[in-house]
Design a protein around this motif. Structure first.
Motif, mmCIF file in Angstrom:
data_model
loop_
_atom_site.group_PDB
_atom_site.id
_atom_site.type_symbol
_atom_site.label_atom_id
_atom_site.label_comp_id
_atom_site.label_asym_id
_atom_site.label_seq_id
_atom_site.Cartn_x
_atom_site.Cartn_y
_atom_site.Cartn_z
ATOM 1 N N PHE A 79 0.836 -1.195 0.000
ATOM 2 C CA PHE A 79 0.000 0.000 0.000
ATOM 3 C C PHE A 79 0.872 1.248 0.000
ATOM 4 O O PHE A 79 1.750 1.401 0.842
ATOM 5 C CB PHE A 79 -0.912 0.019 1.230
ATOM 6 C CG PHE A 79 -1.555 1.354 1.491
ATOM 7 C CD1 PHE A 79 -2.428 1.911 0.568
ATOM 8 C CD2 PHE A 79 -1.275 2.070 2.654
ATOM 9 C CE1 PHE A 79 -3.008 3.155 0.791
ATOM 10 C CE2 PHE A 79 -1.859 3.298 2.894
ATOM 11 C CZ PHE A 79 -2.725 3.851 1.962
ATOM 12 N N TYR A 80 0.596 2.136 -0.961
ATOM 13 C CA TYR A 80 1.303 3.416 -1.040
ATOM 14 C C TYR A 80 0.380 4.525 -0.551
ATOM 15 O O TYR A 80 -0.721 4.705 -1.064
ATOM 16 C CB TYR A 80 1.734 3.692 -2.481
ATOM 17 C CG TYR A 80 2.772 2.716 -2.980
ATOM 18 C CD1 TYR A 80 4.109 2.844 -2.624
ATOM 19 C CD2 TYR A 80 2.404 1.639 -3.796
ATOM 20 C CE1 TYR A 80 5.064 1.941 -3.070
ATOM 21 C CE2 TYR A 80 3.359 0.740 -4.253
ATOM 22 C CZ TYR A 80 4.683 0.895 -3.876
ATOM 23 O OH TYR A 80 5.617 -0.002 -4.321
ATOM 24 N N HIS A 81 0.855 5.267 0.429
ATOM 25 C CA HIS A 81 0.040 6.265 1.117
ATOM 26 C C HIS A 81 0.259 7.644 0.516
ATOM 27 O O HIS A 81 1.263 8.300 0.784
ATOM 28 C CB HIS A 81 0.401 6.245 2.607
ATOM 29 C CG HIS A 81 -0.394 7.185 3.443
ATOM 30 N ND1 HIS A 81 -0.244 7.262 4.814
ATOM 31 C CD2 HIS A 81 -1.342 8.102 3.132
ATOM 32 C CE1 HIS A 81 -1.057 8.167 5.300
ATOM 33 N NE2 HIS A 81 -1.729 8.705 4.299
ATOM 34 N N GLY A 136 -6.843 9.506 3.255
ATOM 35 C CA GLY A 136 -7.386 8.459 4.123
ATOM 36 C C GLY A 136 -6.393 7.370 4.468
ATOM 37 O O GLY A 136 -6.765 6.343 5.046
ATOM 38 N N GLY A 137 -5.141 7.573 4.154
ATOM 39 C CA GLY A 137 -4.135 6.529 4.338
ATOM 40 C C GLY A 137 -3.824 6.161 5.771
ATOM 41 O O GLY A 137 -3.424 5.025 6.039
ATOM 42 N N VAL A 138 -3.998 7.088 6.703
ATOM 43 C CA VAL A 138 -3.762 6.764 8.122
ATOM 44 C C VAL A 138 -4.727 5.667 8.554
ATOM 45 O O VAL A 138 -4.349 4.714 9.239
ATOM 46 C CB VAL A 138 -3.916 8.018 9.000
ATOM 47 C CG1 VAL A 138 -3.891 7.637 10.487
ATOM 48 C CG2 VAL A 138 -2.808 9.021 8.713
ATOM 49 N N SER A 194 -0.183 -3.915 -5.895
ATOM 50 C CA SER A 194 -0.030 -2.547 -5.379
ATOM 51 C C SER A 194 -1.347 -1.785 -5.433
ATOM 52 O O SER A 194 -2.152 -1.964 -6.349
ATOM 53 C CB SER A 194 1.024 -1.799 -6.195
ATOM 54 O OG SER A 194 0.658 -1.731 -7.570
ATOM 55 N N TYR A 195 -1.557 -0.940 -4.443
ATOM 56 C CA TYR A 195 -2.768 -0.114 -4.435
ATOM 57 C C TYR A 195 -2.544 1.175 -3.658
ATOM 58 O O TYR A 195 -1.623 1.287 -2.848
ATOM 59 C CB TYR A 195 -3.969 -0.883 -3.871
ATOM 60 C CG TYR A 195 -3.853 -1.329 -2.433
ATOM 61 C CD1 TYR A 195 -4.490 -0.618 -1.419
ATOM 62 C CD2 TYR A 195 -3.145 -2.477 -2.079
ATOM 63 C CE1 TYR A 195 -4.410 -1.034 -0.092
ATOM 64 C CE2 TYR A 195 -3.059 -2.896 -0.767
ATOM 65 C CZ TYR A 195 -3.693 -2.168 0.220
ATOM 66 O OH TYR A 195 -3.610 -2.578 1.528
ATOM 67 N N THR A 196 -3.387 2.145 -3.950
ATOM 68 C CA THR A 196 -3.334 3.432 -3.274
ATOM 69 C C THR A 196 -4.715 4.064 -3.344
ATOM 70 O O THR A 196 -5.644 3.485 -3.920
ATOM 71 C CB THR A 196 -2.281 4.350 -3.932
ATOM 72 O OG1 THR A 196 -2.069 5.487 -3.093
ATOM 73 C CG2 THR A 196 -2.712 4.822 -5.315
ATOM 74 N N PHE A 197 -4.854 5.254 -2.763
ATOM 75 C CA PHE A 197 -6.129 5.967 -2.782
ATOM 76 C C PHE A 197 -5.894 7.416 -3.194
ATOM 77 O O PHE A 197 -4.857 8.001 -2.889
ATOM 78 C CB PHE A 197 -6.799 5.920 -1.406
ATOM 79 C CG PHE A 197 -7.277 4.547 -1.031
ATOM 80 C CD1 PHE A 197 -8.564 4.146 -1.322
ATOM 81 C CD2 PHE A 197 -6.408 3.648 -0.428
ATOM 82 C CE1 PHE A 197 -8.994 2.862 -1.009
ATOM 83 C CE2 PHE A 197 -6.827 2.363 -0.103
ATOM 84 C CZ PHE A 197 -8.123 1.972 -0.392
#
Length: 212
Positions: A10-12, A17-19, A71-74
């Motif tokens: 996961f890449y923040h 919203g990554g926290v 891999s994923y991110t937001f």
């Protein structure tokens, strides 16, 4: 840092919203580990700040640490991203928490008036600051990450990402964990229609690819 399990990474991206995502991942997999270097020199192009220090780009993770991992991110709508960031900075300033190199271009755009801050940003980054930030992670074609979720659908999209990654998890854990690190006062911020339209025009790459 990027957070990796035995199946996914996961890449923040800041203020998306990554926290909360990191908290959930560590609840699901207590063996999850952080990988990557401390800070990409690329961020010096936009901001020399502790704000970016822990937000690792895919290119800053060694190939052996990411090869074969899903891999994923937001991301987040650019208008809402600016609101969230301004509230974050306002809170830091109010409580006299040093978090920024004041010589950076991005910091020089700061103004205690939100709309003036936006006006300054749009002049300093005519091709879109948020677009540039996102493209560092997902590529100029938006396809360098396997899955791109939206902060607006955080729980649902995290479930999709973990499912696609082949992770084993209890969906109730995700549904029962409350939001974290929410920017206070964001919902009270107002922006005039003309300025909002300027954001949408400059950040059109995000809108065209992910919000239409």
């Amino acid at each position: 840092m990027a957070l990796r399990t035995n199946k996914s990474i996961f890449y923040h991206i800041p203020k998306t919203g990554g926290v909360w995502v990191e908290y959930v991942i560590r609840k699901i997999d207590r063996n999850a580990m952080y990988v990557g270097k401390k800070q990409s020199s690329l961020f010096n192009l936009i901001e020399s700040s502790s704000f970016f220090e822990k937000h690792i780009l895919p290119r800053d993770v060694d190939e052996e640490d990411k090869k074969g991992f899903f891999s994923y991110t937001f991301i987040r709508h650019p208008v809402e991203w600016y609101k969230s960031f301004w509230c974050y900075k306002k809170y830091k300033k109010k409580h006299k928490i040093k978090n920024t190199n004041l010589n950076s271009l991005f910091s020089k755009c700061w103004d205690d008036n939100f709309e003036q801050f936006i006006s300054n940003i749009l002049i300093a980054f005519p091709k879109g600051f948020v677009t540039k930030l996102y493209q560092y992670y997902i590529g100029k074609n938006g396809k360098e990450i396997n899955f791109i979720g939206k902060q607006e659908n955080l729980k649902e999209d995290l479930i999709k990402a973990l499912t696609l990654a082949g992770e084993k998890f209890d969906i109730n854990i995700i549904n029962n964990i409350a939001k974290r690190n929410v920017s206070k006062g964001k919902n009270k911020l107002k922006i005039n229609k003309k300025l909002k339209n300027k954001i949408l025009k400059i950040e059109h790459w995000i809108i065209d690819n992910f919000y239409e």
